[in-house]
Scaffold this motif. Structure first.
Motif, PDB file in Angstrom:
ATOM      1  N   PHE A  26      54.241  26.776  42.227  1.00 33.02           N
ATOM      2  CA  PHE A  26      53.453  27.882  42.733  1.00 33.02           C
ATOM      3  C   PHE A  26      52.036  27.341  42.968  1.00 33.02           C
ATOM      4  CE2 PHE A  26      52.253  32.485  41.429  1.00 33.02           C
ATOM      5  CZ  PHE A  26      52.524  32.950  42.709  1.00 33.02           C
ATOM      6  N   THR A  27      51.803  26.735  44.148  1.00 33.73           N
ATOM      7  CA  THR A  27      50.522  26.041  44.356  1.00 33.73           C
ATOM      8  C   THR A  27      49.617  26.740  45.372  1.00 33.73           C
ATOM      9  OG1 THR A  27      51.564  24.663  46.042  1.00 33.73           O
ATOM     10  CG2 THR A  27      51.353  23.729  43.834  1.00 33.73           C
ATOM     11  N   SER A  41      43.566  37.545  46.168  1.00 33.35           N
ATOM     12  CA  SER A  41      44.551  38.443  46.785  1.00 33.35           C
ATOM     13  C   SER A  41      45.703  37.673  47.417  1.00 33.35           C
ATOM     14  CB  SER A  41      43.876  39.385  47.804  1.00 33.35           C
ATOM     15  OG  SER A  41      43.045  38.657  48.652  1.00 33.35           O
ATOM     16  N   GLN A  42      45.442  36.430  47.858  1.00 31.07           N
ATOM     17  CA  GLN A  42      46.547  35.627  48.376  1.00 31.07           C
ATOM     18  C   GLN A  42      47.564  35.314  47.274  1.00 31.07           C
ATOM     19  OE1 GLN A  42      43.669  32.952  50.352  1.00 31.07           O
ATOM     20  NE2 GLN A  42      45.241  32.683  51.940  1.00 31.07           N
ATOM     21  N   VAL A  43      47.065  35.040  46.079  1.00 26.16           N
ATOM     22  CA  VAL A  43      47.969  34.777  44.955  1.00 26.16           C
ATOM     23  C   VAL A  43      48.770  36.030  44.623  1.00 26.16           C
ATOM     24  CG1 VAL A  43      48.117  34.096  42.538  1.00 26.16           C
ATOM     25  CG2 VAL A  43      46.384  33.060  44.005  1.00 26.16           C
ATOM     26  N   LEU A  44      48.054  37.173  44.548  1.00 32.08           N
ATOM     27  CA  LEU A  44      48.731  38.427  44.190  1.00 32.08           C
ATOM     28  C   LEU A  44      49.806  38.777  45.207  1.00 32.08           C
ATOM     29  CD1 LEU A  44      45.741  40.604  42.935  1.00 32.08           C
ATOM     30  CD2 LEU A  44      47.453  39.372  41.587  1.00 32.08           C
ATOM     31  N   SER A 101      37.310  33.361  45.210  1.00 36.95           N
ATOM     32  CA  SER A 101      38.146  32.185  45.466  1.00 36.95           C
ATOM     33  C   SER A 101      38.660  31.645  44.135  1.00 36.95           C
ATOM     34  CB  SER A 101      37.350  31.105  46.187  1.00 36.95           C
ATOM     35  OG  SER A 101      36.479  30.498  45.260  1.00 36.95           O
ATOM     36  N   LEU A 102      39.790  30.925  44.202  1.00 31.22           N
ATOM     37  CA  LEU A 102      40.376  30.408  42.974  1.00 31.22           C
ATOM     38  C   LEU A 102      39.466  29.410  42.274  1.00 31.22           C
ATOM     39  CD1 LEU A 102      44.123  30.010  43.986  1.00 31.22           C
ATOM     40  CD2 LEU A 102      42.965  31.930  42.887  1.00 31.22           C
ATOM     41  N   HIS A 144      52.408  29.791  36.063  1.00 28.82           N
ATOM     42  CA  HIS A 144      51.036  30.105  36.417  1.00 28.82           C
ATOM     43  C   HIS A 144      50.753  29.541  37.801  1.00 28.82           C
ATOM     44  CE1 HIS A 144      49.487  31.787  32.696  1.00 28.82           C
ATOM     45  NE2 HIS A 144      50.366  31.016  32.091  1.00 28.82           N
ATOM     46  N   PRO A 145      49.798  30.125  38.545  1.00 32.83           N
ATOM     47  CA  PRO A 145      49.429  29.530  39.827  1.00 32.83           C
ATOM     48  C   PRO A 145      48.617  28.251  39.584  1.00 32.83           C
ATOM     49  CG  PRO A 145      48.719  31.838  39.640  1.00 32.83           C
ATOM     50  CD  PRO A 145      49.111  31.394  38.286  1.00 32.83           C
ATOM     51  N   TYR A 146      49.048  27.142  40.201  1.00 32.32           N
ATOM     52  CA  TYR A 146      48.310  25.887  40.071  1.00 32.32           C
ATOM     53  C   TYR A 146      47.487  25.642  41.332  1.00 32.32           C
ATOM     54  CZ  TYR A 146      51.430  25.254  36.172  1.00 32.32           C
ATOM     55  OH  TYR A 146      52.115  25.441  35.009  1.00 32.32           O
TER      56      TYR A 146
END
Lengths: 463, 463
Positions: B153-154, B162-165, B209-210, B182-184
């Protein structure tokens, strides 16, 4: 958090700290040094260092260590060792350590203690924790009740999504244990009526009530056995399942990892039980306790050995006439014992995997008997030729080879079906299969060799 | 989703469907019936039913079943059975089933196949999957590379929350496998530079941003061995860890549950190896394969048995003089073998728990020798009295009892330290400890009984 493992050689280990240094840190009561010491070591290395101290030193160490570090040691330790670490402490110090553990571990440790010690510690623990522990300790180990934790992430139907998110984001120590759980919705009777998926939590309006996004929860009873839990987690991808009392009220949550750990522990225990090691023996336990436990199994074995040996005794005349037979007696019984144990091993595995049940006795016997015929012929030929060449007597080879061939078929047949039959009749196949098998293969082996020898006596003596 | 388990008795099992009905459904090619059949059964019950079909029926069944149901069977099966289910299918059907599995399982199954069959199936699989499988199959089983899944999940640093969600909430089948990860965050060289906690994902602005909320990620190398992974997951509460190649680029994610499962499997394999069952034997495998595998261990055992028996052979005169000795020979060697195996069992467990290392050989020997002295005296007295009473000869009792006492000390000493020494010298203690121990205890037992008998010959004959 840095990237320690990426920088190191994959097999590099932690700095090799001799045990002496733990002992000297302890003698000096150098608290900072002790904290630094345990900080450097992995959990299992720490535990190893502690188990090598004497009981007195161990008590001293746990007493002066900060509760969180002591709790980490207790957490890493197998149950028996965990009890040993805590039980001789003052009740208030013990309670302080216990209070920082998860409710499942609290119940495991308290459950192994004497009634009196347990009560003393419970009296000093947070009353809420003590209550949970009393409740949890009452369930059987390998059931949902025994494996669950009491801390549950619960909400009401009318709660909003933002209330859930707020608690998800909480930094409270107590809430740490709820990580990885889904939020469960309960009614006024404390019955679970729904579960909220992470996905709907994230994608719905934050003011929406949980009743609008929850789905019905799959629940298990406190009495659900480990095997059923394994099946359920195999079938579904849940990280945890809510556990309910017989009246439907929520008792706790059993996690996938608790079930996996219990499964792993059970399979290890089974393999130890087969050698007569019952009850988590570790070398840090007192000598006489370990000695007594091992003896209880070994002395039952003496009786079985005497029964088997009485077969030899009945044939002393045959033996006296052909003394060379004595060389091959242990060989025949040992070889077929090994063959039988292989069949036991495969049956135990297939039982664990759920691939055989008590309905399969005949099928298993057929499969094992076929393998016994093939392997019996091969092994019988091999050992028969050895006997012939060694003692220069073809009939001796015939007697020994034939006995081993027949005994191999007997051994694998019994080895294959005994664990299944024992399980059907509610016995633990791990404990009883081995001794039963060995006794039968010894008796049958001695009987076959000696009665074949008696039958071929003229040829054996004439050659 | 309803509440099935809450309504049922905890021990109630699923409707008892006889195997015949699967066979008749199959003969009729009743696809709806077959789907209903597997729908009713748990995964392990389904697999059990399928393994009882003949190889030909099994191939027919897998060919006509919808790929998703076939894939569930393959997923539940131990590796060896999974291969067996897939390998004789047409390559396109096999590829269809393989495509629905996770990359870790794909690699396990393909890795066990013949080169040629594997290539045929890979050629029909989605090229992206095939590429992952080739890569994963190259890693050793018990390393991070062998245990990881390739689906990660990169995100990039510049991606927003919001892109991750959005992706978390996706309903895509492929994304299902990312659940629990988890998002990496990776850089342009595909190197992991950070990880995003669920907490910060939920509590930060959705447009952030991440890079503003990520923390550095703990990573492991593809070559990191299972034991180190167990330690890491013990120490931290991560659900998964990103796995990197030697050059630091992201290769996959190894999950806590994959590590726990591998640990469980290894401990089961070890317990089977000790009986000479190597390589996941199941009764559904061909007779001659099973027979050959078991024989390879048994025939090595013959050689060891002959070596031990040659001790008896050297004392034939002593035996001829006191034939009663022959009754007790197998008893002494068997009893001390059992004692030694108990010590092996405890050492294997302590090695697994990390409580002993090769530095502890002397400490372990001391602990075992003490238990050997206590148990040796008890068992020696018991069996000595049996011999005395049985044969009415006190010297016979002395010879047998003394031999058993001494041999018990030898057996537990060897049993305790042999697994540790084997591990230090890079051998597998599970395979070699048992046969080594048995040979030594047999030889020593025969030698002790017979040489003591030779020494006390006048008294033995005079009594």
């Amino acid at each position: 958090m840095t990237l320690p493992l990426q920088e190191e050689e994959p097999n590099s280990t932690l700095p090799n700290i001799p045990e002496r240094s733990l002992r000297s840190l302890l003698t000096d009561e150098d608290l900072d040094g002790l904290i630094a010491f345990f900080d450097l070591l992995s959990a299992s290395e720490s535990l190893r260092a502690v188990t090598q101290l004497s009981a007195k030193e161990r008590d001293h160490l746990i007493t002066i260590l900060p509760s969180e570090i002591a709790a980490e040691l207790v957490e890493e330790a197998p149950n028996e060792v965990a009890v040993d670490l805590v039980e001789r402490l003052e009740a208030d110090k013990a309670a302080e350590i216990m209070d920082t553990l998860g409710s499942d571990l609290q119940a495991d440790v308290i459950g192994e203690m004497d009634q009196e010690e347990a009560e003393a510690i419970l009296a000093e623990m947070t009353s809420e924790h003590a209550q949970d522990v009393r409740r949890l300790a009452a369930y059987d180990d390998d059931t949902a009740g025994g494996l669950m934790i009491a801390e549950v992430f619960t909400f009401r139907q009318s709660d909003s999504i933002s209330q859930v998110l707020l608690q998800l984001a909480s930094e409270e120590e107590e809430d740490e244990r709820l990580r990885g759980q889904h939020p469960y919705v309960i009614d006024e009777d404390n019955k679970p009526i729904g579960v909220v998926s992470l996905r709907s939590l994230i994608t719905s309006r934050r003011s929406a009530s949980l009743s609008s996004i929850m789905v019905p929860a799959v629940t298990v009873l406190v009495s659900t056995p480990l095997d059923d839990l394994v099946d359920l987690f195999d079938k579904h991808s849940f990280l945890g399942l809510p556990v309910v009392e017989a009246d439907g009220s929520l008792a706790g949550v059993v996690s996938r990892s608790a079930v996996e750990e219990a499964l792993h522990e059970r399979s290890e225990m089974q393999s130890l039980k087969r050698q007569g090691i019952v009850g988590d023996e570790l070398r840090s336990m007192p000598l006489l306790l370990r000695s007594r436990r091992r003896l209880s199994w070994l002395s039952a074995n003496i009786v079985l050995n005497i029964i088997a040996a009485s077969v030899i005794s009945a044939y002393e005349e045959t033996l006296a006439a052909v003394i060379a037979i004595a060389i091959f007696l242990p060989m025949v019984s040992d070889m077929s014992g090994c063959s039988g144990n292989q069949a036991v091993g495969v049956s135990m595995r297939e039982l664990t995997l759920g691939l055989v049940t008590s309905r399969d006795v005949f099928r298993v016997w057929l499969k094992e008997a076929s393998i016994g015929i093939v392997n019996g012929i091969v092994l019988g030929l091999l050992i028969g030729m050895v006997a012939w060449i060694w003692k220069g007597n073809a009939y001796l080879g015939l007697v020994i080879g034939l006995a081993l061939a027949i005994n191999t078929v007997i051994a694998v047949s019994i080895g294959g079906i005994v664990p299944i039959l024992l399980k059907r009749f509610g016995q633990d196949p791990a404990v009883a299969s081995g001794p039963l098998l060995t006794t039968v293969t010894d008796m049958a082996g001695f009987f076959l060799v000696l009665s074949l020898a008696a039958f071929f006596m003229p040829q054996l003596l004439g050659a």
